[in-house]
Scaffold this motif. Structure first.
Motif, mmCIF file in Angstrom:
data_model
loop_
_atom_site.group_PDB
_atom_site.id
_atom_site.type_symbol
_atom_site.label_atom_id
_atom_site.label_comp_id
_atom_site.label_asym_id
_atom_site.label_seq_id
_atom_site.Cartn_x
_atom_site.Cartn_y
_atom_site.Cartn_z
ATOM 1 N N ASP A 1 0.815 -1.205 0.000
ATOM 2 C CA ASP A 1 0.000 0.000 0.000
ATOM 3 C C ASP A 1 0.855 1.265 0.000
ATOM 4 N N TRP A 2 1.963 1.227 0.734
ATOM 5 C CA TRP A 2 2.791 2.419 0.896
ATOM 6 C C TRP A 2 4.255 2.113 0.585
ATOM 7 N N LEU A 3 4.906 3.070 -0.057
ATOM 8 C CA LEU A 3 6.346 3.049 -0.264
ATOM 9 C C LEU A 3 6.885 4.420 0.132
ATOM 10 N N THR A 4 8.194 4.589 0.058
ATOM 11 C CA THR A 4 8.820 5.851 0.468
ATOM 12 C C THR A 4 9.636 6.428 -0.675
ATOM 13 N N TYR A 5 9.441 7.722 -0.917
ATOM 14 C CA TYR A 5 10.241 8.457 -1.889
ATOM 15 C C TYR A 5 11.411 9.109 -1.156
ATOM 16 N N ARG A 6 12.623 8.962 -1.707
ATOM 17 C CA ARG A 6 13.809 9.557 -1.096
ATOM 18 C C ARG A 6 14.570 10.346 -2.146
ATOM 19 N N ASP A 7 14.808 11.613 -1.834
ATOM 20 C CA ASP A 7 15.602 12.481 -2.702
ATOM 21 C C ASP A 7 16.427 13.373 -1.789
ATOM 22 N N GLY A 8 17.614 12.895 -1.398
ATOM 23 C CA GLY A 8 18.418 13.616 -0.431
ATOM 24 C C GLY A 8 17.704 13.689 0.907
ATOM 25 N N ASP A 9 17.504 14.921 1.391
ATOM 26 C CA ASP A 9 16.814 15.114 2.666
ATOM 27 C C ASP A 9 15.298 15.074 2.524
ATOM 28 N N HIS A 10 14.832 15.001 1.288
ATOM 29 C CA HIS A 10 13.382 15.009 1.036
ATOM 30 C C HIS A 10 12.873 13.573 1.054
ATOM 31 N N VAL A 11 12.129 13.216 2.106
ATOM 32 C CA VAL A 11 11.586 11.871 2.283
ATOM 33 C C VAL A 11 10.078 11.999 2.422
ATOM 34 N N LEU A 12 9.341 11.227 1.613
ATOM 35 C CA LEU A 12 7.893 11.403 1.559
ATOM 36 C C LEU A 12 7.209 10.056 1.372
ATOM 37 N N PRO A 13 6.199 9.754 2.199
ATOM 38 C CA PRO A 13 5.428 8.529 1.954
ATOM 39 C C PRO A 13 4.617 8.676 0.675
ATOM 40 N N GLN A 14 4.551 7.600 -0.101
ATOM 41 C CA GLN A 14 3.816 7.601 -1.362
ATOM 42 C C GLN A 14 2.867 6.413 -1.399
ATOM 43 N N ARG A 15 1.678 6.651 -1.862
ATOM 44 C CA ARG A 15 0.719 5.562 -2.042
ATOM 45 C C ARG A 15 1.180 4.754 -3.250
ATOM 46 N N ALA A 16 1.578 3.514 -3.033
ATOM 47 C CA ALA A 16 2.305 2.745 -4.038
ATOM 48 C C ALA A 16 1.551 2.618 -5.345
ATOM 49 N N ASN A 17 0.249 2.394 -5.269
ATOM 50 C CA ASN A 17 -0.572 2.261 -6.467
ATOM 51 C C ASN A 17 -1.711 3.275 -6.438
ATOM 52 N N PHE A 18 -1.290 4.519 -6.341
ATOM 53 C CA PHE A 18 -2.222 5.640 -6.280
ATOM 54 C C PHE A 18 -3.154 5.642 -7.497
ATOM 55 N N PHE A 19 -2.623 5.387 -8.672
ATOM 56 C CA PHE A 19 -3.435 5.359 -9.891
ATOM 57 C C PHE A 19 -4.543 4.319 -9.777
ATOM 58 N N ARG A 20 -4.191 3.125 -9.333
ATOM 59 C CA ARG A 20 -5.173 2.052 -9.169
ATOM 60 C C ARG A 20 -6.228 2.426 -8.128
ATOM 61 N N ASP A 21 -5.798 3.045 -7.035
ATOM 62 C CA ASP A 21 -6.719 3.394 -5.954
ATOM 63 C C ASP A 21 -7.765 4.417 -6.416
ATOM 64 N N VAL A 22 -7.323 5.425 -7.170
ATOM 65 C CA VAL A 22 -8.265 6.431 -7.658
ATOM 66 C C VAL A 22 -9.212 5.811 -8.680
ATOM 67 N N ALA A 23 -8.678 4.953 -9.544
ATOM 68 C CA ALA A 23 -9.532 4.270 -10.516
ATOM 69 C C ALA A 23 -10.613 3.453 -9.813
ATOM 70 N N ALA A 24 -10.267 2.825 -8.692
ATOM 71 C CA ALA A 24 -11.256 2.042 -7.949
ATOM 72 C C ALA A 24 -12.328 2.928 -7.319
ATOM 73 N N ALA A 25 -11.958 4.163 -6.962
ATOM 74 C CA ALA A 25 -12.922 5.096 -6.369
ATOM 75 C C ALA A 25 -13.850 5.694 -7.422
ATOM 76 N N LEU A 26 -13.441 5.591 -8.698
ATOM 77 C CA LEU A 26 -14.245 6.120 -9.811
ATOM 78 C C LEU A 26 -14.500 4.985 -10.802
ATOM 79 N N PRO A 27 -15.289 3.989 -10.414
ATOM 80 C CA PRO A 27 -15.430 2.777 -11.229
ATOM 81 C C PRO A 27 -16.149 2.996 -12.550
ATOM 82 N N GLU A 28 -16.855 4.106 -12.703
ATOM 83 C CA GLU A 28 -17.560 4.376 -13.956
ATOM 84 C C GLU A 28 -16.743 5.231 -14.917
ATOM 85 N N HIS A 29 -15.456 5.390 -14.614
ATOM 86 C CA HIS A 29 -14.597 6.241 -15.416
ATOM 87 C C HIS A 29 -13.562 5.428 -16.201
ATOM 88 N N VAL A 30 -13.200 5.961 -17.361
ATOM 89 C CA VAL A 30 -12.074 5.425 -18.128
ATOM 90 C C VAL A 30 -10.829 6.175 -17.665
#
Length: 266
Positions: A43-72
């Motif tokens: 569900d979650w991974l971590t983005y690292r760019d030097g001192d910039h560390v940020l949690p990322q939703r690993a399959n954000f695209f899939r999650d939004v698509a699931a929330a909008l099931p009537e959309h292409v």
């Protein structure tokens, strides 16, 4: 028709964002900072760019698509780099996505890079690759075509001032829009442009007959309380004279990102 434009911040505020989209059910969603990691079920991974560390939703695209099931759903990657599961690197694509309700036929579209090109072997040095997407739809209820386009403007570590690269990106964006849009039809252009309101970006887009709704309607910015830096503008939504605006809002609550959703009803 309801159109939402949002920089999703990699899905960091996942629960709030998914609940908001599921409740609003926009006809068209233009979403930037989208993560797509098809090789993992995490569900979650971590983005690292030097001192910039940020949690990322690993399959954000899939999650939004699931929330909008009537959309292409259409994902437009800018780069493939890695996110991290502890000490394990996971290939992950990053870009933007467009979600169109299946009742709205897509009769034309274009996907193009407005800065650099696809980066297949890492996210690359700043300013990184940037992509844009435009769709021409047919609105049977209104018996007309219309075009909606969005981009995620390049991030310059020095700030949001005008640069030669930002001028070129806007010219490329405008060229892509012209390749899809019918000048006699409604046109909506939006995104996280990463520029200030006085940018020459808007002069280029004005040549397409576009004017910005955020600044012209007196909104004080487009960033939520999760954004602690100075400079409250990043996101814009522009329309031509053929768009009949019923409602426009920079949505301050609920907070679903460090950017506010831009909501347009036409």
């Amino acid at each position: 028709m309801k159109i939402i434009c949002l920089n999703g911040w990699g899905g960091k505020l996942h629960e709030e964002l998914i609940a908001y989209l599921a409740a609003e059910q926009p006809d068209v969603l233009c979403l930037q900072e989208v993560v797509h990691s098809p090789e993992t079920t995490k569900d979650w991974l971590t983005y690292r760019d030097g001192d910039h560390v940020l949690p990322q939703r690993a399959n954000f695209f899939r999650d939004v698509a699931a929330a909008l099931p009537e959309h292409v759903a259409q994902f437009c990657p800018a780069a493939q780099g890695v996110l991290w599961d502890g000490d394990v690197s996971i290939p992950s694509q990053w870009g933007l996505a467009t979600f169109v309700h299946r009742a709205l036929p897509v009769i034309g579209q274009a996907q193009a890079f407005v800065h650099k090109a696809y980066s297949p072997h890492g996210y690359g040095d700043h300013p990184r690759s940037r992509v844009a997407h435009a769709v021409r739809l047919y609105d049977h209820a209104g018996d007309r075509g219309m075009t909606i386009a969005h981009m995620h403007g390049l991030r310059d570590l020095a700030g949001k001032m005008d640069t030669p690269e930002r001028l070129v990106q806007t010219q490329r964006f405008a060229g892509m829009i012209r390749s899809v849009a019918d000048p006699e039809e409604p046109l909506v252009v939006c995104g996280d442009f990463n520029v200030e309101p006085d940018s020459e970006t808007f002069g280029v887009l004005a040549e397409l007959g576009l004017s910005d709704l955020v600044t012209s309607r007196g909104f004080a910015g487009t960033r939520s309380s999760h954004y602690a830096k100075a400079g409250r503008f990043a996101d814009y939504m522009l329309v031509n004279a053929r768009v009949d605006v019923l409602r426009f809002d920079v949505v301050s609550a609920p907070e679903v990102s460090d950017h506010c959703p831009l909501l347009l009803e036409i």
